[in-house]
Scaffold this motif. Sequence first.
Motif, PDB file in Angstrom:
ATOM      1  N   THR A   1     -27.111  -9.938 -33.184  1.00  0.00           N
ATOM      2  CA  THR A   1     -27.561 -11.226 -32.838  1.00  0.00           C
ATOM      3  C   THR A   1     -29.138 -11.388 -33.100  1.00  0.00           C
ATOM      4  O   THR A   1     -29.693 -10.281 -32.728  1.00  0.00           O
ATOM      5  N   HIS A   2     -29.575 -12.338 -33.377  1.00  0.00           N
ATOM      6  CA  HIS A   2     -31.228 -12.292 -33.567  1.00  0.00           C
ATOM      7  C   HIS A   2     -31.803 -13.197 -32.277  1.00  0.00           C
ATOM      8  O   HIS A   2     -31.955 -14.337 -32.210  1.00  0.00           O
ATOM      9  N   GLY A   3     -32.072 -12.560 -31.348  1.00  0.00           N
ATOM     10  CA  GLY A   3     -32.900 -12.990 -30.279  1.00  0.00           C
ATOM     11  C   GLY A   3     -33.809 -13.651 -30.128  1.00  0.00           C
ATOM     12  O   GLY A   3     -34.082 -14.717 -29.386  1.00  0.00           O
TER      13      GLY A   3
ATOM     14  N   PRO B   1     -31.700 -19.840 -35.624  1.00  0.00           N
ATOM     15  CA  PRO B   1     -32.645 -19.826 -34.500  1.00  0.00           C
ATOM     16  C   PRO B   1     -32.522 -18.691 -33.408  1.00  0.00           C
ATOM     17  O   PRO B   1     -31.564 -17.863 -33.585  1.00  0.00           O
ATOM     18  N   PRO B   2     -33.097 -18.582 -32.290  1.00  0.00           N
ATOM     19  CA  PRO B   2     -32.982 -17.681 -31.497  1.00  0.00           C
ATOM     20  C   PRO B   2     -31.521 -17.803 -30.853  1.00  0.00           C
ATOM     21  O   PRO B   2     -30.979 -18.754 -30.383  1.00  0.00           O
ATOM     22  N   GLY B   3     -30.968 -16.538 -30.848  1.00  0.00           N
ATOM     23  CA  GLY B   3     -29.533 -16.488 -30.172  1.00  0.00           C
ATOM     24  C   GLY B   3     -28.600 -16.508 -31.303  1.00  0.00           C
ATOM     25  O   GLY B   3     -27.247 -16.500 -30.953  1.00  0.00           O
ATOM     26  N   SER B   4     -28.863 -16.692 -32.261  1.00  0.00           N
ATOM     27  CA  SER B   4     -27.728 -16.769 -33.403  1.00  0.00           C
ATOM     28  C   SER B   4     -27.249 -15.424 -33.840  1.00  0.00           C
ATOM     29  O   SER B   4     -28.096 -14.504 -33.514  1.00  0.00           O
TER      30      SER B   4
ATOM     31  N   LYS C   1     -38.269 -12.616 -41.858  1.00  0.00           N
ATOM     32  CA  LYS C   1     -39.284 -12.666 -40.834  1.00  0.00           C
ATOM     33  C   LYS C   1     -38.146 -12.746 -39.457  1.00  0.00           C
ATOM     34  O   LYS C   1     -37.486 -13.536 -39.432  1.00  0.00           O
ATOM     35  N   LEU C   2     -38.482 -11.574 -38.595  1.00  0.00           N
ATOM     36  CA  LEU C   2     -37.954 -11.628 -37.549  1.00  0.00           C
ATOM     37  C   LEU C   2     -38.598 -11.686 -36.124  1.00  0.00           C
ATOM     38  O   LEU C   2     -39.726 -11.220 -36.034  1.00  0.00           O
ATOM     39  N   MET C   3     -38.050 -12.371 -35.052  1.00  0.00           N
ATOM     40  CA  MET C   3     -38.651 -12.671 -33.812  1.00  0.00           C
ATOM     41  C   MET C   3     -40.086 -13.226 -33.930  1.00  0.00           C
ATOM     42  O   MET C   3     -40.908 -13.103 -33.297  1.00  0.00           O
TER      43      MET C   3
END
Length: 219
Positions: A60-62, A90-93, A108-110
């Motif tokens: 998950t990508h918080g 998007p966040p949470g995906s 690019k993360l977070m």
Amino acid sequence: MLQIRSDYATRAVVRPGDEAFVPSPLAGVERLMLDREGGEVARATTIVRYAPGSRFSAHTHGGGEEFLVLEGTFADEHGTYPAGTYVRNPPGSSHAPSSAEGCVLFVKLMQFDPEDRERKVIDTRSAEWFPGLVDGLTVLPLHQFGSESVALVRWAPGTVFQPHTHFGGEEILVLEGTFEDEHGAYPAGTWLRSPSMSRHHPFTRSGCTILVKVGHLPA
């Protein structure tokens, strides 16, 4: 905790050959770290290389994930993304990524605004380009939210842009050709990040295509 070019008030440039790929925790997936704050879960800008047949475990990508497929074909349970595809998760995906043929991504993360919830998939090979602010520029807008803007920009040979200041900074990945300014020349594969309120006078002699993000760095 890793700290790689994590001072966003400092200009950073990484040219081809400056850094090496390092193994990720999963076999067949390697990373060239451009900037990073954190451990395995981190605010990060990275070139990621998948060997043919490799896959990454579901996660998950918080803080959200943004990527452009540079080579090959990337896939997850939501779709298949050939070279030239721009994606925002998007966040949470969450997803379980893989690549049957192998691929290279700019990731690019977070780095999402918490209110930016739109998932986006754009095939830049077929999307519409528009005239830029000066002769010789064409622009493919990719995303806009708040002060942040992301686009692909093509520069015809000999194009010169006016000197300007970046409120919220600027980040560029040179995809083709050579991009230039008064600080130097940046061949294809170069990543550069300029801090908020930095100023430059960009141009190109040979022509180039760049991925550019502005307005996203802290003041």
